[in-house]
Scaffold this motif. Structure first.
Motif, mmCIF file in Angstrom:
data_model
loop_
_atom_site.group_PDB
_atom_site.id
_atom_site.type_symbol
_atom_site.label_atom_id
_atom_site.label_comp_id
_atom_site.label_asym_id
_atom_site.label_seq_id
_atom_site.Cartn_x
_atom_site.Cartn_y
_atom_site.Cartn_z
ATOM 1 N N UNK A 25 0.862 -1.189 0.000
ATOM 2 C CA UNK A 25 0.000 0.000 0.000
ATOM 3 C C UNK A 25 0.889 1.227 0.000
ATOM 4 N N UNK A 26 0.410 2.296 -0.622
ATOM 5 C CA UNK A 26 1.112 3.565 -0.592
ATOM 6 C C UNK A 26 1.813 3.876 -1.899
ATOM 7 N N UNK A 27 2.365 5.063 -1.937
ATOM 8 C CA UNK A 27 3.036 5.560 -3.136
ATOM 9 C C UNK A 27 4.432 6.066 -2.798
ATOM 10 N N UNK A 28 5.276 6.085 -3.817
ATOM 11 C CA UNK A 28 6.651 6.555 -3.625
ATOM 12 C C UNK A 28 7.228 7.034 -4.943
ATOM 13 N N UNK A 29 8.302 7.777 -4.832
ATOM 14 C CA UNK A 29 9.122 8.123 -5.986
ATOM 15 C C UNK A 29 10.212 7.068 -6.061
ATOM 16 N N UNK A 30 10.529 6.641 -7.280
ATOM 17 C CA UNK A 30 11.522 5.584 -7.485
ATOM 18 C C UNK A 30 12.704 6.111 -8.278
ATOM 19 N N UNK A 31 13.881 5.818 -7.785
ATOM 20 C CA UNK A 31 15.087 6.052 -8.564
ATOM 21 C C UNK A 31 15.321 4.813 -9.424
ATOM 22 N N UNK A 32 16.199 4.920 -10.376
ATOM 23 C CA UNK A 32 16.497 3.804 -11.272
ATOM 24 C C UNK A 32 17.002 2.595 -10.490
ATOM 25 N N UNK A 33 16.509 1.408 -10.889
ATOM 26 C CA UNK A 33 16.911 0.151 -10.257
ATOM 27 C C UNK A 33 17.364 -0.812 -11.347
ATOM 28 N N UNK A 34 18.349 -1.621 -11.042
ATOM 29 C CA UNK A 34 18.832 -2.610 -11.997
ATOM 30 C C UNK A 34 17.759 -3.643 -12.306
ATOM 31 N N UNK A 35 17.579 -3.966 -13.577
ATOM 32 C CA UNK A 35 16.569 -4.939 -14.011
ATOM 33 C C UNK A 35 16.855 -6.330 -13.455
ATOM 34 N N UNK A 36 18.096 -6.597 -13.082
ATOM 35 C CA UNK A 36 18.410 -7.896 -12.492
ATOM 36 C C UNK A 36 17.854 -8.024 -11.077
ATOM 37 N N UNK A 37 17.508 -6.900 -10.438
ATOM 38 C CA UNK A 37 16.926 -6.931 -9.097
ATOM 39 C C UNK A 37 15.424 -6.688 -9.125
ATOM 40 N N UNK A 38 14.969 -5.789 -10.005
ATOM 41 C CA UNK A 38 13.541 -5.482 -10.141
ATOM 42 C C UNK A 38 13.274 -5.227 -11.624
ATOM 43 N N UNK A 39 12.675 -6.238 -12.290
ATOM 44 C CA UNK A 39 12.371 -6.038 -13.709
ATOM 45 C C UNK A 39 11.051 -5.277 -13.853
ATOM 46 N N UNK A 40 10.673 -4.979 -15.075
ATOM 47 C CA UNK A 40 9.475 -4.164 -15.313
ATOM 48 C C UNK A 40 8.209 -4.803 -14.750
ATOM 49 N N UNK A 41 8.051 -6.108 -14.917
ATOM 50 C CA UNK A 41 6.856 -6.798 -14.410
ATOM 51 C C UNK A 41 6.823 -6.756 -12.880
#
Length: 110
Positions: free
Chosen positions: A60-76
């Motif tokens: 729950x909730x919202x946040x601003x995200x900085x760039x993350x490596x796709x190997x740790x968090x992919x688009x899906x």
């Protein structure tokens, strides 16, 4: 600490499924706020998005995200709420789940 106008910065309540919670200042990364609160609910690694140790799922909730490596968090995964806590700053109160990926065992060479 107040800003130049004497106004206290906003704080957001970050809560884990377990019920443990802490305050995170506006513009502060979630992992840094957790460390400041002396909680140990998320693994701490490099603090810069390179290791993936601080991976969480935002329930729950919202946040601003900085760039993350796709190997740790992919688009899906990002679409499903996964993020690295060292790369997010809240814009509302949040509820999190610890979501570290299971490490792949290293293979021995024959």
């Amino acid at each position: 600490m107040a800003d130049a106008a004497g106004t206290a910065p906003k704080t957001y309540r970050i809560t884990f499924e377990s019920g443990d919670s802490f305050d995170c200042r506006e513009g502060e990364k979630v992992l840094a706020a957790m460390e400041r609160a002396r909680l140990r609910k998320i693994q701490v690694g490099c603090r810069g998005g390179g290791c993936g140790a601080c991976r969480v799922q935002i329930l729950q909730g919202d946040c601003d995200r900085l760039r993350m490596g796709k190997n740790h968090v992919d688009d899906a995964e990002a679409a499903a709420g996964f993020a690295l806590s060292c790369r997010i700053t809240p814009t509302s109160d949040m509820v999190l789940r610890n979501a570290v990926k299971t490490p792949v065992p290293r293979q021995k060479c024959a």
